[in-house]
Design an enzyme around this catalytic site. Structure first.
Site, PDB file in Angstrom:
ATOM      1  N   HIS A 473       0.784  -1.235   0.000  1.00  0.00           N
ATOM      2  CA  HIS A 473       0.000   0.000   0.000  1.00  0.00           C
ATOM      3  C   HIS A 473       0.818   1.288   0.000  1.00  0.00           C
ATOM      4  O   HIS A 473       0.312   2.345  -0.383  1.00  0.00           O
ATOM      5  CB  HIS A 473      -0.941   0.002   1.219  1.00  0.00           C
ATOM      6  N   TYR A 589     -14.884   5.751   8.486  1.00  0.00           N
ATOM      7  CA  TYR A 589     -13.861   6.223   7.536  1.00  0.00           C
ATOM      8  C   TYR A 589     -14.286   5.829   6.129  1.00  0.00           C
ATOM      9  O   TYR A 589     -14.511   4.654   5.849  1.00  0.00           O
ATOM     10  CB  TYR A 589     -12.525   5.566   7.888  1.00  0.00           C
ATOM     11  N   THR A 602      -4.920  10.555  -0.510  1.00  0.00           N
ATOM     12  CA  THR A 602      -6.271  10.308  -0.010  1.00  0.00           C
ATOM     13  C   THR A 602      -6.650  11.328   1.057  1.00  0.00           C
ATOM     14  O   THR A 602      -5.811  12.023   1.615  1.00  0.00           O
ATOM     15  CB  THR A 602      -6.392   8.897   0.596  1.00  0.00           C
TER      16      THR A 602
END
Length: 773
Positions: A473, A589, A602
């Protein structure tokens, strides 16, 4: 071992008659072709650097400007208002040039300067235009005349045929919101989640921060925003990802699934051959910057493309305090794992990419190889699945020299990692729940030692031909990997295709050297560390409660008839499902993006709002009428869309507070407000997977080619992780994760509540899966 002899370019032996020199013409030819390939790539990078450097103009426009200037000069017109004459006088000191040559040089210099000035003006004008985000807040389907004029101006200054990185220097910087605005939005977001006395205490902390320490931290943050291209991204990558000392597997890495219903071939090697070739075609387009930049609003507003840079040839390197990302400019091989063995496979032969049938041949050679794993080799990748510190120490102690270093370098410097899995996975209509859950868990963690979790991505091909990805990630977010994956699935099935017998099209090539076994010398002490990491990883993997399912009752086609955002609809359904599941609300979230700005990644949308809570309470209150519920739904969905737009345009809450917290740590000052904010758990973490980013096929004409999407592990030990993808007009795929160790959560139970919530909400509008309204 004929291929081993071919690999030696020349050999010589000393004999009584002198030196006997033998040249291998085939090896020399391969060396020549390899060098030629490298120089071609360097030339393409150089050419693309020039094209991107002058965008939105083009190199040919320089000639047009210079010719225009020279034409006016010969027509006795001075377009420079005396500047050319000044350049001419400066050149008089050079006695080697004639008067006519000086005029030509002066004209060319002025024309070049004018051309550069035009480029800078166009680029700055485009940056100013892209800094306007009012279009984001206009009502859907209603565009003002001013917005249409603005769009026209953006198109004029955007140039023609942009390359992947053409817009990077024209994108605006991420703005730093005012501290008071962020604090007020934060308080608004937690109001429905706190008791009155808790909210009063938090309000006091927030107000004290907003007038006290906050402005001081903000000054440093603004200073960084003026200096850096993005004030969030580098800290986000370092402190959220690279400094994490826990396992990447489940906690950070995520996965992507294959097509849901279609399996183009049952031959494992053939599917691997086609898909690997498709991945390499994508890499070639990336190297040449031929991938079209993603643009919104009718292909007008560009998004940042910076995250594509480290997609290939990238590995995360463990460290004791922090990891690093190692990215190579190029890599000519991949590493394949099968049955406990590691193989190095070259991607080129005769100066070209291996064709799909040739790559299938290489994969089949690996599958047919009967050799056994070396001691410690089979479970070696468990080091990447466990805690980071033991892996960092083990790497330094046992993989810093000799054959272990060479083999580890081969893995870490590979274009990507491939696993030829020994299990069969994928959707089975006779047992959809069990098959999809097993498929998801296999891609998320596998057996904990058969994926290299440090690689930018591991490509997995199962025994029955199904495939998937496991992605690290830190280097990029899911939409970037989704773009690659859409391309691969499209090219694999719709362009490359398969022969009638299921093999890749084309012919095998017996001249291609066999894949090379990587050699390891793993001592007993290292094997003990491997087993410890594997135990840690197994505990984590076995605790994951996963439920993945296709929701087929209706899709975004019917949701649009409700005149609301499909994302807002799903988010409100998630709130209703969570309340049914847990009997309470929680901090939620939802991942949004800030790629309207340079190097944006993000931002968080806090989906649990006062309005959404009012709607959920109305849905579970039998005394409420349909009209009252619809009114509350509209208010909640509009609030969600507004929050999402704020997040996309740089006015989110969490990234700003995160950066203020980092500044406070650098200054060694404590903030009770920031400390409490950043310690709040996200018990419902959600994300929508983008769809149809690649315009290679139309889902309406190919409805069976629907993607299963992807998912991730639970963020909180006592919470849920939910990923969803709205596929076409009639399907939504959900991926729900939680932990067995938490007695309060149950992924299958949550899935049932989610289906109920989706149906309950659509029923409010008098619509159903069979509605023709």
């Amino acid at each position: 071992m004929a291929e081993a002899h071919q690999a030696v370019a020349f050999q010589f032996t000393v004999t009584p008659d002198g030196i006997d020199l033998r040249l291998s013409h085939e090896a020399l030819r391969q060396i020549y072709l390899s060098g030629l390939h490298s120089w071609k790539k360097k030339f393409i990078r150089f050419k693309n650097g020039i094209i991107t450097g002058v965008y939105p103009a083009s190199p040919s426009s320089w000639l047009i400007v210079v010719v225009g200037v020279m034409t006016t000069m010969y027509a006795k017109i001075d377009p420079s208002l005396g500047i050319i004459a000044k350049i001419n006088r400066t050149l008089e000191t050079a006695n080697c040039m004639s008067s006519q040559t000086k005029n030509v040089v002066s004209g060319v210099l002025f024309g070049t300067g004018l051309w550069v000035a035009l480029i800078v003006t166009m680029r700055y004008s485009l940056k100013v235009l892209l800094s306007y985000h009012g279009w984001m807040f206009t009502e859907h389907g209603k565009m003002s005349r001013a917005t249409k004029i603005w769009m026209g101006m953006v198109k004029i200054f955007s140039g023609r045929k942009p390359m992947l990185y053409s817009f990077q220097t024209s994108l605006p910087r991420l703005p730093v919101p005012a501290v008071k605005d962020t604090v007020n939005r934060y308080l608004q977001s937690v109001r429905p989640l706190m008791k009155e006395e808790d909210f009063k205490r938090m309000t006091a902390l927030a107000q004290d921060f907003a007038v006290g320490l906050g402005p001081r931290l903000q000054w440093y943050l603004k200073l960084k925003s003026w200096w850096a291209t993005n004030y969030v991204s580098d800290w986000w990558e370092e402190y959220i990802y690279l400094r994490g000392r826990g396992p990447l597997m489940v906690n950070s890495n995520y996965y992507a699934m294959d097509l849901l219903y279609i399996l183009p071939t049952h031959i494992q090697a053939a599917r691997a051959g086609n898909a690997i070739h498709a991945i390499l075609l994508y890499r070639r387009k990336l190297d040449r910057e031929e991938i079209k930049p993603i643009r919104l609003l009718g292909s007008t507003i560009p998004l940042c493309s910076a995250q594509w840079e480290r997609m290939f040839n990238t590995s995360r390197i463990p460290g004791e305090e922090t990891d690093t990302i190692q990215h190579m400019r190029d890599s000519k091989h991949i590493v394949v794992y099968h049955r406990g063995r590691y193989f190095k496979v070259w991607l080129y032969h005769d100066g070209r990419l291996l064709k799909p049938r040739e790559m299938e041949q290489q994969m089949q050679r690996i599958l047919d190889n009967t050799s056994e794993p070396q001691p410690g080799e089979a479970r070696l990748a468990a080091l990447t699945a466990g805690d980071r510190v033991p892996w960092a120490r083990c790497r330094q102690a046992y993989f810093g020299r000799g054959k272990n270093k060479q083999s580890l370098d081969a893995v870490e410097k590979a274009a990507f990692f491939v696993t030829l899995d020994e299990t069969e996975e994928g959707y089975r209509s006779e047992d959809p729940d069990t098959s999809m859950d097993s498929y998801a868990k296999s891609l998320l963690h596998g057996r904990c030692y058969d994926r290299w979790f440090d690689k930018s991505f591991t490509f997995v091909v199962f025994k029955n031909g199904k495939m998937g990805l496991n992605a690290e990630h830190s280097w990029a977010d899911a939409p970037i990997v989704a773009h690659l994956w859409e391309y691969v699935m499209s090219i694999d099935s719709l362009q490359l295709g398969y022969a009638e017998d299921g093999h890749c099209k084309g012919d095998i090539n017996p001249n291609i050297p066999y894949p090379t076994r990587l050699q390891w010398d793993i001592p007993g002490e290292c094997q003990e560390v491997i087993e410890t990491s594997l135990n840690t990883a197994n505990l984590l993997a076995n605790d994951v409660d996963f439920h993945s399912f296709p929701f087929v009752a209706f899709g975004k086609g019917i949701i649009k008839k409700c005149r609301t955002s499909p994302d807002a609809f799903v988010q409100l359904a998630l709130q209703l499902a969570h309340y049914k599941d847990m009997g309470k609300f929680c901090l939620t979230y939802e991942a949004s993006m800030t790629r309207l700005f340079r190097e944006g990644r993000t931002e968080t949308v806090r989906s649990c709002t006062t309005e959404s809570c009012d709607f959920v309470r109305a849905m579970v209150d039998p005394a409420q009428t349909v009209e009252q519920r619809l009114k509350l739904f509209k208010l909640a969905s509009e609030k969600h869309q507004h929050m999402y737009r704020l997040a996309m345009t740089g006015s989110g809450i969490d990234r700003h507070l995160f950066c203020l917290y980092v500044v406070s740590k650098y200054l060694a000052v404590e903030s009770p407000f920031l400390k409490e904010v950043l310690s709040e758990p996200w018990r419902l973490s959600t994300s929508q997977t983008p769809q149809q980013q690649v315009e290679l096929f139309d889902l309406e004409n190919n409805p069976e080619y629907v993607s299963s999407g992807g998912g991730f592990g639970p963020v909180a030990d006592d919470g849920y992780g939910v990923s969803y993808i709205l596929v076409g007009e009639n399907l939504i795929n959900f991926h729900i994760s939680s932990k067995f160790s938490c007695p309060e959560t149950d992924s299958h139970r949550f899935g049932r509540h989610l289906k109920e919530a989706m149906t309950d909400i659509i029923t409010l509008f008098g619509l159903s899966s069979n509605s023709k309204k």
